[in-house]
Design an enzyme around this catalytic site. Structure first.
Site, PDB file in Angstrom:
ATOM      1  N   HIS A   1       0.847  -1.188   0.000  1.00  0.00           N
ATOM      2  CA  HIS A   1       0.000   0.000   0.000  1.00  0.00           C
ATOM      3  C   HIS A   1       0.887   1.245   0.000  1.00  0.00           C
ATOM      4  O   HIS A   1       1.045   1.887  -1.037  1.00  0.00           O
ATOM      5  CB  HIS A   1      -0.947  -0.045   1.214  1.00  0.00           C
TER       6      HIS A   1
ATOM      7  N   CYS B   1      -0.155   0.371   9.710  1.00  0.00           N
ATOM      8  CA  CYS B   1      -0.389   1.743   9.255  1.00  0.00           C
ATOM      9  C   CYS B   1      -1.827   1.964   8.814  1.00  0.00           C
ATOM     10  O   CYS B   1      -2.464   2.923   9.259  1.00  0.00           O
ATOM     11  CB  CYS B   1       0.576   2.085   8.126  1.00  0.00           C
ATOM     12  N   HIS B   2      -2.346   1.080   7.906  1.00  0.00           N
ATOM     13  CA  HIS B   2      -3.700   1.301   7.413  1.00  0.00           C
ATOM     14  C   HIS B   2      -4.529   0.032   7.428  1.00  0.00           C
ATOM     15  O   HIS B   2      -5.581  -0.018   6.803  1.00  0.00           O
ATOM     16  CB  HIS B   2      -3.657   1.891   5.994  1.00  0.00           C
ATOM     17  N   GLY B   3      -4.035  -1.016   8.105  1.00  0.00           N
ATOM     18  CA  GLY B   3      -4.853  -2.202   8.349  1.00  0.00           C
ATOM     19  C   GLY B   3      -4.893  -3.239   7.253  1.00  0.00           C
ATOM     20  O   GLY B   3      -5.767  -4.106   7.260  1.00  0.00           O
ATOM     21  N   SER B   4      -3.968  -3.209   6.274  1.00  0.00           N
ATOM     22  CA  SER B   4      -3.958  -4.276   5.269  1.00  0.00           C
ATOM     23  C   SER B   4      -3.630  -5.603   5.930  1.00  0.00           C
ATOM     24  O   SER B   4      -2.779  -5.665   6.817  1.00  0.00           O
ATOM     25  CB  SER B   4      -2.910  -3.974   4.199  1.00  0.00           C
TER      26      SER B   4
END
Lengths: 422, 184, 267
Positions: free
Chosen positions: B129, B148-151
């Site tokens: 990402h 960081c963004h939940g991937s």
């Protein structure tokens, strides 16, 4: 003779659009294409163009070297070795930059002596000449700063010797000289802070030089070029457009210059350098002989010929300053040495004098000559050489101009050219 | 004076064209070192491949190796992790391509295409990402979770949920022997 | 070079008045021996065999005291060098122990206090025989054996100087010259007292290619190797120089003709 009305005619729609907003094409056309240049310029007049190219070359090689160089006292020497061994073409760029500095000074010395010989410093070109002296001083500063950067033995110790000169100011104003040295060093001796700021300044000064060169060329274009006869251009019959006559002629001599340059870079890359600088800087070990690069040797000889430190420093900087006064020191009504039979031999003695001073600067301070069994310290010829240098500007230039009878000047530039063809 | 040839050009012009051409060629040749010096130096290239000794890595453990300035996870997968990875239907995956430098670009993201030996998972530990480093054994799929963004990635490092567009990349590597791999 | 020309002239002047340079002082280094090397001259190249033999001499003799810090193992496989393959260079690297970083526990030494090491890889540089200058001096009677990576560029006389030093041992000092205790007589070294014991003897190494290992041969080979260590790009430089010179001369020719043609109507 400066350029008259611009003859530039924009050829395309875009060119017309640009010309009414920022006339750089017109500027280039007028200054580099149609610019009327005396038709009798000889080989010695090609070195100005060579210098401009070398300035750009040094800046370009310097910028790419700076992508790999590290200005830290523990890493500088190694970063240069990394450039020499591992960076693609690093060896070539480093040798080109180091030898380029020598070629740059070779060209500037020819250029300066040309100016002295043909009276290019005389009215109305005084400001042009002074700008040239400023460029020369900036070049010396830049070269000195650059030589410190590899942080070899000679880098370190040359920096130490030269920055120590400032402490001689203590004799005029107590403590001021030491304060200046400390301020320059950023410490109590040459060290890492010194190296870092020298790198910053070495990167900066060439661009200052570039700007002063712009002024220098502007100051040239106002009165127009001098020429070997030293007489003014009378009209278009005396000139040719700069392009293609001088672009091609200068281009040819530039390539010859590059042949010499390439000979150094590819076949004798360490010839003008000092072996001491391949040893990493050691503040505890002074090299047996501390010498600057060849182009600073004459000044080094002058400095060392005076035992008193402060007077030696004044003599050193005075030698540069006295150059700037040449337009007013010289009383001759005639520009070119071709027509100055009394002064001409003194000029050539000056040339030999500078070469002699350079040779003396390379020798050890305690070196002697054995003349008929008597050992003479080399300090004496150095003093004599320094005295002659000053005498040329302060005595000969004012006096000879008044005493000599110049040869008759030709009427015009075009006429002797036509006369020669008949 | 210049002589004229039949098509109107003079010998003088040919000389000028030759001069200009040689000048352009010279400048072009001279420009190459200035450009090439920015390419990775020999010192950097010497670090372009890294060998890893696998013997200290126990089952279920993972080590991180720096390769070309990037983190590479070398993981000895448990039987459970391998079975879970194999059980996934490739058609259900958000990114169906293997992203394996050792295989053609079009290879599908089967578990077999994500490894060379099934018990060793070697992938570049950079979330596809925006470049953060994912953490293991977190998230719903038993694999990696990027904080960081939940991937979320599975036990073969394939993206399952979250904003990352692609599976974690597999670097070029090979087994020198059973206990040593060479990355790059 | 810059020093030797003026000094040469000064010496010539002294000679002219009858004062002999040699007697000008005991301890003045003799000029380096006049030998020729394959890498000299505008078309010189490094003799591959000499480079490999010289590497063997460095490895088996010199590296006991002298580091070669700036040379990386991968350079051994580079073009213009000793000509090892990458696999051979890798094997050479792996044969060396280089300082390793801290282990997982953060230790930098093992239980006995010996610093941790690991086998070398291509990216590593030749490890030094001593961890620092002080240790080097302690092991060598206070003298510091210099790093040899650029030794030939760091000495006047270069390869000739190093060759002369290596082959200059073994002679008797002249009458009246006292050799300092712990030092050795070598008239090619300034002062004639050198701290290095004679490093080379006949058959100090056994060459794998069967070349007879005389002192002169060993010296010649290691000097060639050290020349390469200091200037690994020399062959590429001279090759490129040839092309550049040809191009510039041709370009000068074309420009000269253009110049003459262009200016013909001005003369």
């Amino acid at each position: 003779m400066s350029a008259g009305e611009s003859t530039y005619v924009p050829k395309s729609g875009f060119a017309r659009w640009m010309d009414s907003r920022l006339p750089i094409m017109r500027f280039a056309h007028d200054t580099m294409l149609t610019y009327p240049t005396p038709k009798n310029l000889n080989i010695w007049y090609t070195f100005g163009g060579i210098l401009a190219i070398m300035l750009v070359f040094q800046i370009l090689t310097g910028i790419v070297l700076a992508m790999h160089y590290v200005a830290n006292d523990k890493m500088a020497f190694d970063s240069v070795e990394n450039i020499m061994r591992d960076v693609n073409y690093g060896w070539l760029l480093r040798y080109a930059h180091a030898n380029g500095a020598s070629m740059f000074f070779l060209a500037v010395y020819v250029h300066i002596f040309r100016g002295l010989y043909y009276g290019s410093y005389k009215a109305p070109r005084e400001v042009l000449w002074i700008l040239g002296v400023i460029i020369y001083v900036l070049m010396i500063a830049t070269a000195f700063l650059g030589y410190v950067l590899p942080w070899g033995q000679m880098s370190f110790w040359a920096a130490t010797v030269i920055t120590n000169l400032f402490s001689s100011i203590d004799q005029i104003i107590p403590h001021l000289g030491t304060a200046i040295s400390t301020w320059l060093w950023g410490g109590f001796a040459v060290g890492d802070p010194t190296l870092n700021r020298f790198f910053s300044l070495h990167y900066l000064l060439p661009f200052v030089i570039f700007a002063v060169v712009g002024l220098h060329i502007w100051a040239l274009h106002v009165p127009g070029n001098n020429n070997p006869l030293g007489i003014d251009v009378k009209g278009p019959q005396d000139t040719v457009p700069f392009h293609p006559y001088y672009t091609v002629k200068d281009g040819f001599y530039l390539v010859l210059f590059f042949i010499v340059f390439a000979g150094l870079v590819f076949y004798a890359p360490n010839f003008v350098g000092d072996v001491e600088n391949y040893q990493p800087a050691n503040p505890l070990v002074t090299p047996p002989e501390i010498v600057p690069e060849w182009y600073l040797l004459p000044f080094y000889a002058m400095l060392r010929s005076i035992p008193q430190k402060l007077v030696g420093v004044i003599v050193l900087f005075g030698a540069l300053a006295v150059l700037a006064f040449a337009p007013w020191l010289d009383t001759s009504k005639v520009r070119s040495m071709r027509f100055r039979p009394m002064m001409k031999p003194f000029f050539w003695i000056l040339v030999l004098d500078c070469i002699l001073l350079g040779y003396l600067g390379a020798n050890r301070p305690d070196a002697t000559w054995n003349l008929g069994g008597i050992e003479i310290s080399l300090v004496w010829p150095a003093r004599l050489g320094t005295a002659y240098y000053y005498a040329y500007f302060l005595l000969l230039m004012p006096l000879i101009g008044l005493l000599e009878t110049p040869k008759p000047l030709p009427d015009s530039i075009a006429k002797p050219v036509l006369a020669a063809a008949e | 004076m210049a002589s004229a040839t039949s098509d109107g050009t003079t010998r003088r012009d040919f000389l000028y064209i030759a001069s200009g051409a040689m000048g352009a060629v010279g400048v072009g040749l001279a420009a190459w070192p200035f450009i090439d010096q920015m390419n990775p130096s020999a010192a950097v290239l010497a670090m372009s491949s890294t060998e890893v000794d696998l013997t200290p890595v126990q089952e279920g453990q993972q080590i991180t190796i720096m390769w070309r300035s990037k983190p590479v996870f070398v993981r000895k997968r448990t039987k459970k992790e391998i079975e879970e990875a194999k059980a996934v239907n490739v058609a259900d995956l958000p990114d169906g391509v293997a992203r394996n430098a050792n295989l053609p670009d079009s290879a599908p993201a089967t578990d077999a295409n994500r490894v060379i030996k099934p018990d060793w998972l070697v992938l570049i530990g950079i979330c596809t990402h925006l470049g953060c480093i994912p953490l293991f054994n977190q998230g719903e799929f038993g694999g990696y979770l990027c904080p960081c963004h939940g991937s979320q990635y599975d036990t073969a490092g394939r993206i399952r949920k979250g904003p990352a567009p692609e599976n974690l990349f597999i670097p070029p590597y090979n087994f020198m022997n059973d206990t040593r791999i060479k990355i790059g | 070079m810059r020093i030797s020309l003026p000094l040469g002239l000064a010496l010539a002047a002294t000679l002219a008045t009858g004062a002999l340079a040699a007697e000008a002082g005991l301890g003045h280094a003799l000029p380096p021996k006049d030998v020729s090397f394959s890498f000299e001259g505008p078309f010189g190249t490094y003799d591959r065999g000499a480079l490999q033999r010289g590497f063997q001499v460095y490895k088996e003799v010199c590296s006991a005291c002298h580091s070669l810090n700036r040379v990386a193992f991968h350079a051994l496989a580079d073009e213009g060098g000793p000509g090892f393959t990458e696999a051979q260079a890798k094997a050479i690297a792996a044969g060396y122990k280089v300082p390793a970083g801290p282990n997982d526990k953060g230790e930098t030494t093992d239980a006995n206090g010996t610093p941790l090491t690991r086998p070398g890889i291509l990216a590593d540089h030749f490890p030094a025989p001593f961890p620092n200058d002080e240790a080097a001096r302690t092991a060598n009677n206070g003298a510091l054996p210099p790093d040899l990576s650029i030794i030939e560029k760091a000495r006047n006389g270069g390869a000739h100087y190093v060759y002369s030093i290596l082959t200059g041992f073994g002679e008797k000092p002249p009458a009246g010259f006292k050799v300092i205790d712990g030092k050795y007589y070598n008239p090619y070294f300034e002062g004639w007292n050198i701290s290095m014991p004679p490093p080379l003897n006949a058959n100090s190494v056994t060459y794998s290619d069967g070349t007879k290992a005389t002192v002169e041969q060993e010296a010649h080979d290691v000097v060639t190797f050290l020349a390469w260590a200091g200037e690994p790009k020399m062959e590429e430089r001279k090759r490129m120089g040839f092309g550049v010179m040809l191009f510039l001369i041709a370009f000068a020719g074309v420009l000269f003709l253009s110049y003459r043609k262009l200016w013909a109507d001005q003369h």
